[in-house]
Design a protein around this motif. Structure first.
Motif, PDB file in Angstrom:
ATOM      1  N   ALA A  23     -64.945 -52.861 -30.376  1.00  0.00           N
ATOM      2  CA  ALA A  23     -63.891 -53.316 -31.288  1.00  0.00           C
ATOM      3  C   ALA A  23     -64.101 -52.781 -32.697  1.00  0.00           C
ATOM      4  O   ALA A  23     -65.190 -52.325 -33.047  1.00  0.00           O
ATOM      5  CB  ALA A  23     -63.893 -54.849 -31.334  1.00  0.00           C
ATOM      6  N   ASN A  24     -63.060 -52.887 -33.505  1.00  0.00           N
ATOM      7  CA  ASN A  24     -63.259 -52.680 -34.929  1.00  0.00           C
ATOM      8  C   ASN A  24     -63.449 -54.061 -35.561  1.00  0.00           C
ATOM      9  O   ASN A  24     -63.197 -55.073 -34.929  1.00  0.00           O
ATOM     10  CB  ASN A  24     -62.115 -51.875 -35.564  1.00  0.00           C
ATOM     11  CG  ASN A  24     -60.787 -52.591 -35.471  1.00  0.00           C
ATOM     12  OD1 ASN A  24     -60.657 -53.742 -35.876  1.00  0.00           O
ATOM     13  ND2 ASN A  24     -59.784 -51.903 -34.947  1.00  0.00           N
ATOM     14  N   GLY A  29     -57.350 -55.160 -32.563  1.00  0.00           N
ATOM     15  CA  GLY A  29     -56.924 -54.020 -31.759  1.00  0.00           C
ATOM     16  C   GLY A  29     -57.079 -52.717 -32.517  1.00  0.00           C
ATOM     17  O   GLY A  29     -57.269 -52.704 -33.722  1.00  0.00           O
ATOM     18  N   GLY A  30     -57.019 -51.640 -31.779  1.00  0.00           N
ATOM     19  CA  GLY A  30     -57.176 -50.318 -32.379  1.00  0.00           C
ATOM     20  C   GLY A  30     -56.928 -49.261 -31.334  1.00  0.00           C
ATOM     21  O   GLY A  30     -56.148 -49.457 -30.414  1.00  0.00           O
ATOM     22  N   GLY A  31     -57.643 -48.167 -31.430  1.00  0.00           N
ATOM     23  CA  GLY A  31     -57.488 -47.065 -30.483  1.00  0.00           C
ATOM     24  C   GLY A  31     -58.600 -47.066 -29.453  1.00  0.00           C
ATOM     25  O   GLY A  31     -59.403 -47.991 -29.381  1.00  0.00           O
ATOM     26  N   VAL A  83     -68.866 -54.727 -32.607  1.00  0.00           N
ATOM     27  CA  VAL A  83     -68.492 -53.698 -33.578  1.00  0.00           C
ATOM     28  C   VAL A  83     -69.660 -52.736 -33.751  1.00  0.00           C
ATOM     29  O   VAL A  83     -70.716 -53.112 -34.271  1.00  0.00           O
ATOM     30  CB  VAL A  83     -68.106 -54.314 -34.934  1.00  0.00           C
ATOM     31  CG1 VAL A  83     -67.735 -53.219 -35.936  1.00  0.00           C
ATOM     32  CG2 VAL A  83     -66.964 -55.302 -34.762  1.00  0.00           C
ATOM     33  N   GLY A  84     -69.473 -51.517 -33.292  1.00  0.00           N
ATOM     34  CA  GLY A  84     -70.509 -50.500 -33.432  1.00  0.00           C
ATOM     35  C   GLY A  84     -70.492 -49.890 -34.816  1.00  0.00           C
ATOM     36  O   GLY A  84     -69.481 -49.915 -35.519  1.00  0.00           O
ATOM     37  N   ALA A 125     -64.647 -42.511 -31.498  1.00  0.00           N
ATOM     38  CA  ALA A 125     -64.094 -42.318 -32.838  1.00  0.00           C
ATOM     39  C   ALA A 125     -65.123 -42.546 -33.946  1.00  0.00           C
ATOM     40  O   ALA A 125     -64.965 -42.017 -35.044  1.00  0.00           O
ATOM     41  CB  ALA A 125     -62.906 -43.254 -33.045  1.00  0.00           C
ATOM     42  N   TYR A 126     -66.194 -43.300 -33.651  1.00  0.00           N
ATOM     43  CA  TYR A 126     -67.201 -43.572 -34.683  1.00  0.00           C
ATOM     44  C   TYR A 126     -68.241 -42.465 -34.785  1.00  0.00           C
ATOM     45  O   TYR A 126     -69.155 -42.534 -35.597  1.00  0.00           O
ATOM     46  CB  TYR A 126     -67.858 -44.927 -34.449  1.00  0.00           C
ATOM     47  CG  TYR A 126     -66.971 -46.105 -34.833  1.00  0.00           C
ATOM     48  CD1 TYR A 126     -65.643 -45.953 -35.201  1.00  0.00           C
ATOM     49  CD2 TYR A 126     -67.475 -47.384 -34.826  1.00  0.00           C
ATOM     50  CE1 TYR A 126     -64.841 -47.023 -35.555  1.00  0.00           C
ATOM     51  CE2 TYR A 126     -66.687 -48.474 -35.179  1.00  0.00           C
ATOM     52  CZ  TYR A 126     -65.370 -48.288 -35.541  1.00  0.00           C
ATOM     53  OH  TYR A 126     -64.590 -49.361 -35.891  1.00  0.00           O
TER      54      TYR A 126
END
Length: 173
Positions: A23-24, A29-31, A83-84, A125-126
């Motif tokens: 998660a963010n 929600g997100g991508g 949350v990474g 994405a991170y």
């Protein structure tokens, strides 16, 4: 002892007790994995996340922490949101990434989950390099004391799956 398995595919399609969401911090929600879980799980997950934001996590979920919600329409009982960290060349955030796995397993134990599906947290994405993400993920799960019987890494794409497969073989030697 926890059995670690690898599967290539869509984590939102897994049948397990708990699915871990990369998660963010907003929890809204997100991508990527986050978007797929919210889309397939339906509005119940977003509603539960909004409730968390309105109560305990007004400023968002801190990096490295984990919290559970309903799984909505997913074939699971719970979604564990973690949350990474965003990868950085200059700042070693490995402990925060390891914490995502430890904290998710802690939450799974509190819930009584016996099967848990993880994505490759922070490896999309991170920007975390896949080989290092695999080393940290697999090493942390192997070193964490838990009642979870199976940890299933569900990896999107053949390349990421191959990296995790090679790292698992290396760690099992």
């Amino acid at each position: 002892m926890t059995r670690i398995t690898l599967r290539q595919g869509d984590i939102a399609s897994e049948s397990v007790d708990a699915i871990v969401n990369a998660a963010n911090s907003s929890l809204l929600g997100g991508g990527g994995v986050d978007g797929a879980i919210h889309r397939k799980g339906g509005p119940q997950i977003l509603d539960a996340c909004r409730d968390l934001r309105a109560s305990h996590y007004g400023g968002g979920l801190p990096t490295g922490q984990a919290v559970a919600t309903t799984a909505g329409r997913l074939d699971a009982r719970w979604v564990i949101h973690t949350v990474g960290p965003v990868w950085s060349r200059s700042d070693d955030r490995s402990e925060l990434l390891a914490s995502c796995y430890r904290e998710s397993l802690r939450v799974a134990d509190e819930l009584g989950a016996r099967t848990v599906a993880f994505p490759a947290v922070s490896a999309g994405a991170y920007g975390w390099p896949t080989g290092d993400a695999a080393r940290i993920a697999l090493g942390t799960v192997r070193a964490t004391e838990t009642a979870v019987e199976e940890v299933r890494f569900v990896l999107f794409g053949a390349e990421v799956f191959g990296v995790f497969e090679a790292e698992l073989a290396k760690q099992e030697r």
